[in-house]
Design a protein around this motif. Sequence first.
Motif, PDB file in Angstrom:
ATOM      1  N   SER A   1       0.847  -1.176   0.000  1.00 10.79           N
ATOM      2  CA  SER A   1       0.000   0.000   0.000  1.00 10.79           C
ATOM      3  C   SER A   1       0.883   1.226   0.000  1.00 10.79           C
ATOM      4  O   SER A   1       1.555   1.523   0.984  1.00 10.79           O
ATOM      5  CB  SER A   1      -0.912   0.022   1.231  1.00 10.79           C
ATOM      6  OG  SER A   1      -1.579   1.258   1.333  1.00 10.79           O
TER       7      SER A   1
ATOM      8  N   LEU B   1      -0.190   4.284  -0.110  1.00  9.00           N
ATOM      9  CA  LEU B   1      -0.776   5.225   0.835  1.00  9.00           C
ATOM     10  C   LEU B   1      -0.367   4.876   2.257  1.00  9.00           C
ATOM     11  O   LEU B   1      -0.050   5.760   3.057  1.00  9.00           O
ATOM     12  CB  LEU B   1      -2.301   5.232   0.714  1.00  9.00           C
ATOM     13  CG  LEU B   1      -3.038   6.114   1.726  1.00  9.00           C
ATOM     14  CD1 LEU B   1      -2.597   7.568   1.624  1.00  9.00           C
ATOM     15  CD2 LEU B   1      -4.547   5.996   1.548  1.00  9.00           C
TER      16      LEU B   1
ATOM     17  N   THR C   1     -14.673   6.615  -2.465  1.00 11.90           N
ATOM     18  CA  THR C   1     -13.389   5.926  -2.460  1.00 11.90           C
ATOM     19  C   THR C   1     -13.560   4.456  -2.806  1.00 11.90           C
ATOM     20  O   THR C   1     -14.612   3.855  -2.559  1.00 11.90           O
ATOM     21  CB  THR C   1     -12.710   6.035  -1.087  1.00 11.90           C
ATOM     22  OG1 THR C   1     -13.560   5.462  -0.083  1.00 11.90           O
ATOM     23  CG2 THR C   1     -12.416   7.480  -0.731  1.00 11.90           C
TER      24      THR C   1
ATOM     25  N   LEU D   1      -4.609  -0.902   3.750  1.00 13.78           N
ATOM     26  CA  LEU D   1      -4.060   0.405   4.104  1.00 13.78           C
ATOM     27  C   LEU D   1      -2.717   0.268   4.790  1.00 13.78           C
ATOM     28  O   LEU D   1      -1.780   1.022   4.519  1.00 13.78           O
ATOM     29  CB  LEU D   1      -5.045   1.141   5.020  1.00 13.78           C
ATOM     30  CG  LEU D   1      -4.621   2.516   5.529  1.00 13.78           C
ATOM     31  CD1 LEU D   1      -4.451   3.477   4.368  1.00 13.78           C
ATOM     32  CD2 LEU D   1      -5.649   3.050   6.511  1.00 13.78           C
TER      33      LEU D   1
ATOM     34  N   ALA E   1      -7.615   7.956   8.623  1.00 14.30           N
ATOM     35  CA  ALA E   1      -7.727   7.653   7.189  1.00 14.30           C
ATOM     36  C   ALA E   1      -8.848   6.655   6.944  1.00 14.30           C
ATOM     37  O   ALA E   1      -9.647   6.807   6.010  1.00 14.30           O
ATOM     38  CB  ALA E   1      -6.406   7.113   6.659  1.00 14.30           C
TER      39      ALA E   1
ATOM     40  N   GLU F   1     -12.462   7.057   4.842  1.00  6.56           N
ATOM     41  CA  GLU F   1     -12.855   6.148   3.770  1.00  6.56           C
ATOM     42  C   GLU F   1     -14.284   5.661   3.921  1.00  6.56           C
ATOM     43  O   GLU F   1     -14.853   5.091   2.994  1.00  6.56           O
ATOM     44  CB  GLU F   1     -11.936   4.928   3.748  1.00  6.56           C
ATOM     45  CG  GLU F   1     -10.525   5.213   3.271  1.00  6.56           C
ATOM     46  CD  GLU F   1      -9.616   4.002   3.419  1.00  6.56           C
ATOM     47  OE1 GLU F   1      -8.430   4.130   3.143  1.00  6.56           O
ATOM     48  OE2 GLU F   1     -10.123   2.921   3.805  1.00  6.56           O
TER      49      GLU F   1
ATOM     50  N   PHE G   1      -5.380  13.966   3.486  1.00  6.07           N
ATOM     51  CA  PHE G   1      -5.253  12.595   2.999  1.00  6.07           C
ATOM     52  C   PHE G   1      -5.334  12.527   1.480  1.00  6.07           C
ATOM     53  O   PHE G   1      -4.664  11.702   0.862  1.00  6.07           O
ATOM     54  CB  PHE G   1      -6.318  11.710   3.644  1.00  6.07           C
ATOM     55  CG  PHE G   1      -6.023  11.432   5.086  1.00  6.07           C
ATOM     56  CD1 PHE G   1      -4.977  10.602   5.444  1.00  6.07           C
ATOM     57  CD2 PHE G   1      -6.777  12.014   6.081  1.00  6.07           C
ATOM     58  CE1 PHE G   1      -4.687  10.354   6.771  1.00  6.07           C
ATOM     59  CE2 PHE G   1      -6.496  11.768   7.416  1.00  6.07           C
ATOM     60  CZ  PHE G   1      -5.443  10.939   7.762  1.00  6.07           C
TER      61      PHE G   1
ATOM     62  N   ASN H   1      -2.442  10.937  -0.596  1.00 11.62           N
ATOM     63  CA  ASN H   1      -2.793   9.827  -1.478  1.00 11.62           C
ATOM     64  C   ASN H   1      -2.258  10.066  -2.893  1.00 11.62           C
ATOM     65  O   ASN H   1      -1.697   9.160  -3.528  1.00 11.62           O
ATOM     66  CB  ASN H   1      -4.315   9.662  -1.508  1.00 11.62           C
ATOM     67  CG  ASN H   1      -4.753   8.413  -2.238  1.00 11.62           C
ATOM     68  OD1 ASN H   1      -4.447   7.295  -1.830  1.00 11.62           O
ATOM     69  ND2 ASN H   1      -5.473   8.574  -3.334  1.00 11.62           N
TER      70      ASN H   1
ATOM     71  N   SER I   1      -2.085   4.207  -5.473  1.00 13.37           N
ATOM     72  CA  SER I   1      -1.745   4.272  -4.050  1.00 13.37           C
ATOM     73  C   SER I   1      -2.327   3.137  -3.230  1.00 13.37           C
ATOM     74  O   SER I   1      -1.911   2.904  -2.106  1.00 13.37           O
ATOM     75  CB  SER I   1      -2.253   5.585  -3.462  1.00 13.37           C
ATOM     76  OG  SER I   1      -3.680   5.581  -3.443  1.00 13.37           O
TER      77      SER I   1
ATOM     78  N   LEU J   1      -5.668   3.343  -2.835  1.00 10.70           N
ATOM     79  CA  LEU J   1      -6.963   3.967  -2.567  1.00 10.70           C
ATOM     80  C   LEU J   1      -7.301   4.891  -3.732  1.00 10.70           C
ATOM     81  O   LEU J   1      -6.554   5.832  -4.021  1.00 10.70           O
ATOM     82  CB  LEU J   1      -6.931   4.775  -1.267  1.00 10.70           C
ATOM     83  CG  LEU J   1      -8.220   5.530  -0.922  1.00 10.70           C
ATOM     84  CD1 LEU J   1      -9.328   4.553  -0.554  1.00 10.70           C
ATOM     85  CD2 LEU J   1      -7.974   6.515   0.220  1.00 10.70           C
TER      86      LEU J   1
END
Length: 310
Positions: free
Chosen positions: A18, A20, A149, A155, A191, A195, A255, A259, A272, A274
């Motif tokens: 990930s 992100l 999203t 994550l 985060a 989401e 964020f 991102n 990323s 996401l």
Amino acid sequence: MPTVRPRAAAPPIPPASSALGHALLIMGDKWNLQIVRAVFDDTVRFAQLRDRLGISDAVLSHRLGRLVDDRILDAQPYSTSPPRNEYRLTDLGCDLWPAFVALWNWDRCWTPDRPTTLLRHRICGHVITPVFGCGDCQAIGVTARDVRTDVDAPLLIDVADRRSRRTARSDAAALDSCSVLADRWSTFLLAAALEGNRRFGDFQDRLGSISPVTLTDRLAYFVDQGMLIRTPIVDGARRQEYRTTPKSLDFFPVFAALNSWAARHLSEYGRSGLTIVHNAGDHLLEPRYTCNACNAELHRTDTEFRRLRR
């Protein structure tokens, strides 16, 4: 089903990766944030950073080393006897500027009693309040409620071997952006909330190895600070979920900027983990800031922060 324009044809991100998560791990540390913020403000030498931040030599040395390893800073010698370095932002570090504008904007809105800085747009000469928007469709005033999203990868990535698990959180009544991002679990939790995760089990699934005790602690902290509110899942039921507040929703640009930065710099696939879609045009959100005085797009080289004197 609306079609989202992809950045580029690419294989899926490996499930264990990930970008992100990596970005949040780098910036989800109080000292990292303050060091990079100070270097943006041209405080570049070890003693200058130590005195400005009130940080110990050992902690500062460790954080600077990690930021150099992560290619955020570059150590440039200015003395050989004794050896001394200046710490300058790399191109990678300079590209974090939109995230720091977002952090500054949030502090300005939600911690008005704390000393801060002014931002001046050199092009029009005004002291400004940057306006968050989408560079793809030129929309301004984009908020967390204007996007959706799609999660492509976990994550949290497992890089706990070389980083401190926790930096002491600030329990001060006046929360600032550095204490919001005071440790990695607080960062990842917020985060996940942005989401759309709401239930305890959802947070556990999204955050992977977080313990129930730590999750309970961080949720309680954000409730106390007005970032989340507890609501019954069903009227009168004992089970509860955690919903975002205007205070936490205003953190969305931070964020979104991180991102976008992670997708550009921390993933070989340009993704990323996401996907943030701007609902108005059904396209990928491209974070940008514009000047509220002249409406021009803001760039790091066209702006300057001015510290207010106490």
